[in-house]
Design a protein around this motif. Structure first.
Motif, short mmCIF file in Angstrom:
data_model
loop_
_atom_site.label_atom_id
_atom_site.label_comp_id
_atom_site.label_asym_id
_atom_site.label_seq_id
_atom_site.Cartn_x
_atom_site.Cartn_y
_atom_site.Cartn_z
N ARG A 102 0.53 4.39 -2.64
CA ARG A 102 0.33 5.79 -2.21
C ARG A 102 1.39 6.70 -2.83
N THR B 228 0.08 -5.97 -5.46
CA THR B 228 0.28 -4.54 -5.68
C THR B 228 -0.16 -4.14 -7.09
N ALA C 84 0.82 -1.21 0.00
CA ALA C 84 0.00 0.00 0.00
C ALA C 84 0.86 1.26 0.00
N ASP C 85 2.03 1.22 0.62
CA ASP C 85 2.91 2.39 0.65
C ASP C 85 3.38 2.76 -0.75
N TRP D 156 2.66 6.40 -5.66
CA TRP D 156 2.40 6.49 -7.09
C TRP D 156 1.08 7.19 -7.44
N VAL D 157 0.37 7.65 -6.43
CA VAL D 157 -0.96 8.24 -6.67
C VAL D 157 -0.90 9.38 -7.68
#
Length: 270
Positions: free
Chosen positions: A86, A184, A82-83, A88-89
């Motif tokens: 985030r 991912t 998840a990191d 790459w948002v």
């Protein structure tokens, strides 16, 4: 009428297959949908000059709900970075937007060539993976990772995929387990598919050669036929992935990519 029913049934089966593979490999389903749609769309009377663009745009639209469903299934198994998502948002959608601005001027043959070339590199990595091919045992620092995110977004837009192929290559090259990479990649599909779908809709907006039931290069009817089946099958693919050993999952992914490449090159030669 019979022919249309057969085509509809074929698209439904394609949705089941793409959804299962989306869950299994975290690829969003575009790797299987693009070749199938390229084959089916001419039977729907779509101009050959825009078939490849329509196939890519439509596959991206289908990826949105499928990727959400797939990622949630993987997260329930405790997998997924998840990191990284985030981080790459911004960068992944930025790459998508830049690619979308130029995709309308790219020929269908170029889209096919980009897809086949990158898929071949990834297939070789998965099939013949060696410890010496691992660049490091951890992901690179943020500036490099951001650039990779931009590149994945850019190339995925041309290939009509959710980015899973590229991210699986990236993460496994930096020592991350294949199951973690696949999970991912499923989430990455959402970051790519939303802006990419809007970009393809914009790129094809107002073209006189497009058929009814389209939004730019997105075939709404085709997406509506495929999406429910794709969403239904995605959790089963994710469950199956977590039952495979890491090496077996890599080999299965590599073989799958080779099959897709051969199928697409057959269309080009024909």
């Amino acid at each position: 009428m019979t022919e249309l029913l057969i085509l509809a049934a074929g698209l439904g089966l394609a949705g089941v297959l793409s959804g299962f593979l989306a869950g299994l490999f975290g690829i969003g389903g575009g790797a299987i949908l693009v070749p199938i749609l390229i084959t089916v769309f001419p039977y729907l009377g779509i101009n050959p000059d825009v078939v490849a663009h329509m196939a890519v745009g439509t596959s991206l639209a289908i990826i949105i709900p499928t990727a959400v469903r797939s990622y949630r299934s993987h997260r329930s198994k405790g997998a997924g970075n998840a990191d990284l998502l985030r981080a790459w948002v911004f960068w992944v959608p930025f790459g998508v937007v830049i690619a979308s601005l130029i995709v309308g001027g790219v020929s269908g043959d170029v889209l096919r060539a980009v897809f086949a070339a990158i898929a071949l590199i990834i297939a070789i990595k998965m099939l013949f993976n060696r410890a010496s091919w691992t660049l490091a045992d951890h992901l690179p620092p943020r500036p490099v990772t951001n650039g990779v995110g931009f590149g994945i977004g850019f190339l995925s837009t041309f290939m009509g995929i959710g980015g899973g192929n590229l991210n699986n290559l990236f993460m496994t090259s930096f020592g991350q387990p294949i199951h973690q990479a696949v999970a991912t990649s499923a989430g990455l599909g959402v970051l790519i598919a939303i802006p990419a779908t809007l970009g393809y809709a914009y790129a094809g907006w107002g073209l006189a050669t497009l058929p009814p039931w389209t939004l730019g290069y997105v075939h709404l009817l085709g997406a509506a036929l495929v999406t429910p089946f794709s969403m239904l099958a995605a959790p089963y693919g994710a469950r199956f992935a977590h039952n495979l050993s890491p090496r077996r999952l890599e080999i299965t992914f590599g073989i799958f990519l080779l099959v897709v490449i051969v199928r697409m090159m057959t269309d080009v030669i024909a």
